[in-house]
Design an enzyme around this catalytic site. Structure first.
Site, short mmCIF file in Angstrom:
data_model
loop_
_atom_site.label_atom_id
_atom_site.label_comp_id
_atom_site.label_asym_id
_atom_site.label_seq_id
_atom_site.Cartn_x
_atom_site.Cartn_y
_atom_site.Cartn_z
CG HIS A 104 11.83 -1.13 3.41
ND1 HIS A 104 11.63 0.16 2.98
CD2 HIS A 104 10.92 -1.91 2.75
CE1 HIS A 104 10.64 0.17 2.09
NE2 HIS A 104 10.21 -1.08 1.92
CG HIS A 158 6.28 7.53 -1.00
ND1 HIS A 158 5.38 6.58 -0.58
CD2 HIS A 158 7.51 6.98 -0.79
CE1 HIS A 158 6.02 5.51 -0.16
NE2 HIS A 158 7.31 5.72 -0.28
CE LYS A 169 14.57 6.95 -2.26
NZ LYS A 169 13.88 5.89 -3.03
CE1 TYR A 205 5.57 0.52 2.74
CE2 TYR A 205 5.11 2.51 1.49
CZ TYR A 205 6.00 1.64 2.07
OH TYR A 205 7.34 1.91 1.99
NE ARG A 255 10.11 4.35 3.48
CZ ARG A 255 9.84 5.65 3.33
NH1 ARG A 255 9.91 6.46 4.39
NH2 ARG A 255 9.50 6.15 2.15
NE ARG A 301 12.78 6.99 1.06
CZ ARG A 301 12.10 8.11 0.84
NH1 ARG A 301 12.40 9.22 1.53
NH2 ARG A 301 11.12 8.16 -0.04
#
Length: 296
Positions: A240, A266, A170, A275, A243, A146
C-alpha cells in the site's frame, strides 16, 4: 480445505461482489495455511480464539495495518457466522473479539530515491523469483494497483502490444492502466521464465510461486518488505505504501487529480484527496520559486 459453499452464500445470498468474495477466500486460505503450519490443524472450523489471536499477533508483527487486520478478521468472523447458520459449529470463536483500534495517521510514501534504489541498485538476479519480484514492485509503483488486484491478475489482463493492463477493482469496476516501456520489458522476461516452470496448476493467473500456484497476499507483502528494507529506513514498508507513492509522485509532478483518481480506481475524489497532503511541500517549492513576489 474448500470454502465453496461459503463463497456461494456470499455471492448468491449476500450479493457481495466477486472481488470482495475473492478477498474473503484469500483471507480464509491465509489463516488455513497458518494453522496448518503452526498447529498441524487442517480445519479452521475447529480452532479456538487463542489460535486466532496468535495469527493476529503475527499479522501485526508483519507490519500489516490494524485496518487491514480487522478486515481479515471480519472475513473470518463472517465465515464462522455462516457455519453457525448452517449448524456446522455451535460457538463462534470470535464472538467476543474486539476490533483493533485504527488511527488516521498519515502514511509516509517512499521517496523517489528509495524507489530508484529498490529497482535499479538492488541485485535482483535472473532467476524466476527474482524477476517476478522485480515485476511485482514495478507493477505496484507504475500502476498504483492494490495488493488483492495484483494477486488476482490473469494472463489475459495484460496487453503487451498496446502496453496496457486491465484491472478488476472494487465493486467489479474495471479500469485500464497504461504500462511503462520498462515494465513491458520486465513482463516479457517474467513470462518467459513462467512458461519454463516444471508444473503450473494456476494456469490463468499471472503471478505464481515457483511451485506454479497463484501467489498469495502475505507472500506479496513479504517481497515488498524484504526489498525495501534494504532501500528504505521507513517503519512501514508495504504494497500500500507503493500505491501511496505512485499517487503522491504523480501529483508532485503535476498530474491532474481526476486522472490519478481513475488510475487508482477510486469511486470518488474524496478517496484520492488523501494523497494530496504529500504534494503540498512540492507545491510550496514551486510557489516560492515561481511567484513574482516571493523574494519580497
Amino acid at each position: 480445505m474448500s470454502f465453496q459453499s461459503f463463497t456461494d452464500y456470499l455471492l448468491l445470498e449476500k450479493n457481495y461482489s466477486a472481488l470482495t468474495v475473492k478477498a474473503y477466500q484469500n483471507d480464509l486460505e491465509d489463516f488455513s495455511e497458518f494453522i496448518k503450519t503452526e498447529y498441524q490443524t487442517h480445519s479452521i472450523n475447529k480452532v479456538n480464539y487463542q489460535q486466532i489471536r496468535s495469527w493476529i499477533v503475527l499479522l501485526v508483527e508483519s507490519g500489516l495495518s490494524n485496518r487491514s487486520i480487522n478486515r481479515k478478521i471480519s472475513a473470518l468472523n463472517t465465515y464462522y457466522k455462516f457455519l453457525l447458520k448452517i449448524g456446522d459449529i455451535n460457538l463462534n470463536p470470535l464472538a467476543k473479539h474486539k476490533a483493533l483500534k485504527t488511527s488516521k495517521k498519515i502514511q509516509v510514501p517512499f521517496s523517489e530515491a528509495e524507489i530508484e534504489m529498490a529497482l535499479d541498485d538492488l541485485n535482483f538476479g535472473d532467476d524466476f523469483e527474482s524477476i517476478r519480484n522485480k515485476l511485482i514492485i514495478e507493477f505496484f509503483y507504475s500502476t498504483g494497483i492494490r495488493r488483492i488486484e495484483l494477486v488476482e491478475l490473469k494472463l489475459t489482463s495484460i496487453d503487451l502490444d498496446n502496453k496496457t493492463l486491465k484491472v478488476l477493482g472494487k465493486r467489479n469496476k474495471e479500469r485500464i492502466v497504461p504500462l511503462l516501456k520498462s515494465v513491458v520489458q520486465t513482463t516479457k522476461k517474467y513470462l518467459k521464465l513462467r512458461s519454463s516452470l516444471q508444473s503450473i496448476s494456476s494456469k490463468d493467473h499471472l503471478f505464481l510461486t515457483k511451485k506454479g500456484v497463484k501467489i498469495y497476499e502475505t507472500l506479496v507483502y513479504r517481497i515488498i518488505n524484504d526489498y525495501f528494507s534494504s532501500a528504505s529506513s521507513k517503519v512501514k514498508k508495504s504494497p500500500h505504501i507503493l500505491r501511496h507513492s505512485f499517487a503522491t509522485h504523480l501529483l508532485n509532478q503535476g498530474a491532474d487529480l481526476n486522472a490519478v483518481k481513475e488510475l487508482l480506481g477510486h469511486s470518488s475524489l474524496a478517496a484520492t484527496q488523501v494523497y494530496t497532503h504529500n504534494s503540498i511541500a512540492e507545491l510550496k517549492k514551486v510557489h516560492i520559486n515561481a511567484h513574482p513576489r516571493s523574494k519580497k
